[in-house]
Design an enzyme around this catalytic site. Structure first.
Site, PDB file in Angstrom:
ATOM      1  CD  GLU A   1      79.160  13.546  73.599  1.00 52.46           C
ATOM      2  OE1 GLU A   1      79.715  13.462  72.487  1.00 52.46           O
ATOM      3  OE2 GLU A   1      79.543  12.899  74.586  1.00 52.46           O
TER       4      GLU A   1
ATOM      5  CD  GLU B   1      75.796   9.289  74.241  1.00 54.41           C
ATOM      6  OE1 GLU B   1      76.942   8.889  73.954  1.00 54.41           O
ATOM      7  OE2 GLU B   1      75.217  10.183  73.605  1.00 54.41           O
TER       8      GLU B   1
END
Ligand SMILES: CCCCNC(=S)N1C[C@H](O)[C@@H](O)[C@@H](O)[C@H]1CO
Length: 649
Positions: free
Chosen positions: A185, A263
């Site tokens: 991320e 995710e």
């Protein structure tokens, strides 16, 4: 007569022929951007994966958890590799015991699970410093997660050890790793440093070759800075998010690849002092079904959460410093104790609509042991064991030094000085610039005066004669694992102020509590003269045999306040019963000694001991106790804070 032309294959036969030829391909996992598919050995493939962190599960239980994941219908497991778990000191590497990543990869292969590997270097994961080793901060000016040459030098050194070890496990080399994530991320981080991401991508290519699929993962708002040409872009979001909108965003960066949610949140994390997080089954199952209908590949984060043993929890900062709890149950489909849950079966049913699910039955919940109550015996106050806890003696410094400056990574440090003049009126002691990282237990001549906390402006009012010993025990509650600043130095970051006086001339004791407890557990300490009712940080212990049938169990500490627990010398993690929401600590059965042998449990209680210093082992966890927020803010701030909390901020 012209030689007969070979029969020209009707055009439609070509794809089949291509497919057949590809069938003969050696092992391969690739992206087919013409058809928007993954191909495994040339055949269209979609992964339904789950996250399991080997570093949160005792090694002996890895096979059990992986087997349950396979039986749930998953065909892949996704895992991070925490850099700080494997390189405790610069140039010192540890891949043994519960750090044996390669045995874990083999266990995954035995469970017939492919692997999606996420080696960072930063991993977030609510793990201490997001997986970055705290020794990086011995260079206080280092610019983490950027192309800072000092940071890249450490990253290169680490990956030049790890990635060659990973190479044989790549799918096309005969292993089970089908893809590898670069960073984590990155688009959520302030730096947006493309030179850094390009450096990582080049390093991964150089050390892993050009066949392995390298990818990135970002939240919907992170694609701009988190994606990189040449890396396959994936995204993450949860059941409450708008899948159509988010996948459309992803397709701006990955227009022809298969859709991937790396995710998909099945639950959520817990912070000390905040309510326990749970997530309902129905929306999670519905969201999974919608993604699978689209042909997307999905990884469910977490499928099994596990535990933040020792000091390994991370922290967030949302106005307040919020350490993550010891339990990483995550309300995941497989519970912290490894049991199946209704959520698992609901998700298994969804998966079964799209691909074959191995025949069950899944194993029933493990046997849970109840035992106690057991009375804990006072062994002595922490100050009484300084010679054992800091055998090399204190460091002398005019100003206080941080944990990192004295190479103490985790746990506790004692800062000691002496009053150079008498104070006859209650005089405020405080640390400027939010300099308590993270909790300070203040004692005068061994008597506890109170606690100073990070992100609060609380003061303690002290009196004492010249020469009085002032001890401040600093607790490192875990370094920030998310957000804009991972340089989360620990200790007294500023010299405390008493009245108008800056306190100097410190003796600094880095405390090797774990060595002490292990040593004590092994060699048994000589009894020491102790104050009759010590206040402040104190060691308690007891020994107990298991006469009935042993099993997984949950340690319950009723009336205890806050501290650390060791079972047979193993650091089980932090407890904070007074704050909640977690009131029990998971004790995996393998940590207990066989029937008839005598187990030892040791507590370091940092604040207050209950009138009846007892503990119990329960057959079920308590993770959602009522939260008793300890507001040590000044009255005006306290009211605002309470209002904010009441309004559910
Ligand atoms: C408050 C959550 C902090 C940000 N982390 C988020 S969004 N997450 C994404 C992150 O990649 C993962 O490692 C986990 O940290 C997960 C939360 O469990």
């Amino acid at each position: 007569m012209a030689p007969e032309k070979p029969p020209c294959l009707p055009f439609l036969m070509l794809p089949l022929l291509t497919l057949l030829l590809q069938q003969a391909d050696p092992r391969s996992f690739v992206v087919d951007r013409e058809r928007g598919l993954f191909l495994l050995d040339g055949t269209p493939f979609r992964y339904v994966s789950g996250s399991l962190h080997y570093f949160r599960v005792p090694r002996i239980l890895w096979a059990d958890r992986l087997f349950k994941m396979r039986l749930s219908g998953l065909n892949a497991v996704q895992l991070y590799v925490p850099w700080n778990f494997h390189e405790p000191e610069p140039g010192v590497y540890n891949f043994n015991g519960s750090r044996d990543l390669f045995t874990f990869l083999n266990e995954a292969a035995i469970a017939n699970l492919l692997v999606i590997l996420r080696p960072g270097p930063y991993i977030c994961a609510e793990w201490e410093m997001g997986g970055l080793p705290s020794w990086l901060l011995r260079n206080p000016k280092i610019n983490l997660r950027t192309s800072d040459p000092d940071f890249l030098a450490a990253v290169d050194s680490w990956f030049k050890v790890l990635l060659p070890k990973i190479y044989p496990f790549l799918y096309h080399n005969g292993g089970n790793i089908i893809s590898i994530q670069v960073e984590n991320e990155y688009g959520s981080y302030w730096a947006c440093d493309f030179n850094y991401m390009r450096h990582l991508a080049g390093l991964f290519r150089a050390l892993l070759g050009d066949k392995i699929l390298l990818f990135t993962t970002d939240g919907p708002d992170g694609l701009k800075c988190g994606t990189l040409k040449g890396l396959f872009a994936t995204i993450d979001f949860g059941p409450a998010d708008n899948m159509t909108r988010i996948f459309a965003l992803l397709q701006k960066y990955e227009p022809h690849g298969p859709l991937v949610n790396s995710e998909y949140y099945t639950g959520w994390l817990d912070y000390w002092g905040q309510n326990h997080s749970t997530r309902s089954i129905e929306p999670i199952a519905k969201g999974l079904e919608n993604m699978l209908k689209l042909g997307a590949s999905v990884n469910m984060y977490m499928f099994h959460g596990g535990t933040n043993f020792g000091y390994w929890n991370g922290a967030d900062e949302k106005g307040r410093f919020l350490p993550i709890t010891t339990s990483y149950d995550y309300d995941a489909p497989i519970s912290e104790a490894g049991d199946t849950t209704p959520k698992l079966f609901a998700l298994r049913n969804v998966i079964g609509k799209f691909q074959e699910v191995p025949l069950g039955p899944l194993p029933p919940p493990s046997h849970k042991m109840m035992l106690g109550p057991l009375t804990m015996h006072l062994d002595g106050d922490l100050l009484g064991f300084l010679d054992f806890l800091c055998p090399q003696g204190p460091i002398h410094s005019v100003m206080p030094l941080t944990f990192e400056a004295v190479k103490q990574d985790h746990g506790y440090m004692l800062y000691r000085t002496y009053l150079s003049y008498s104070i006859f009126e209650p005089t405020p002691l405080w640390v400027p610039n939010n300099g308590v990282h993270d909790r300070a237990y203040v004692m005068m001549d061994g008597v506890i005066q109170g606690v100073l906390e990070r992100n609060t402006d609380n003061k303690l009012y002290l009196m004492g004669k010249v020469g009085t010993k002032l001890d401040i025990l600093l607790e490192n509650m875990g370094r920030l694992s998310f957000g804009s600043n991972h340089s989360d130095f620990k200790g007294l970051l500023e010299p405390p102020i008493l009245g108008q006086t800056i306190l100097t001339q410190w003796m600094i004791f880095p405390l090797k509590v774990d060595h002490f407890v292990k040593w004590w557990y092994t060699f048994k300490l000589p009894k020491r003269p102790q104050p009759k009712d010590p206040s402040g940080p104190t060691f308690y212990s007891t020994m107990f045999p298991i006469l009935g049938s042993a099993g997984d169990t949950f340690l319950y500490l009723p009336g205890w306040t806050k501290g650390q627990v060791w079972i047979n010398g193993f650091n089980l993690g932090r407890y904070w019963t007074k704050l909640g929401p977690q009131h029990t600590l998971y004790v995996p059965r393998p940590l207990l000694l066989p029937r008839g042998a005598v187990n030892t449990i040791t507590l370091l209680e940092l604040e207050n001991v209950p009138l009846q210093p007892q503990i119990q082992f329960l057959d079920r966890p308590i993770l959602n106790s009522t939260v008793h927020r300890i507001l040590s803010l000044s009255p005006d701030v306290q009211n605002d804070t309470e209002l904010m909390e009441l309004s559910g901020h």
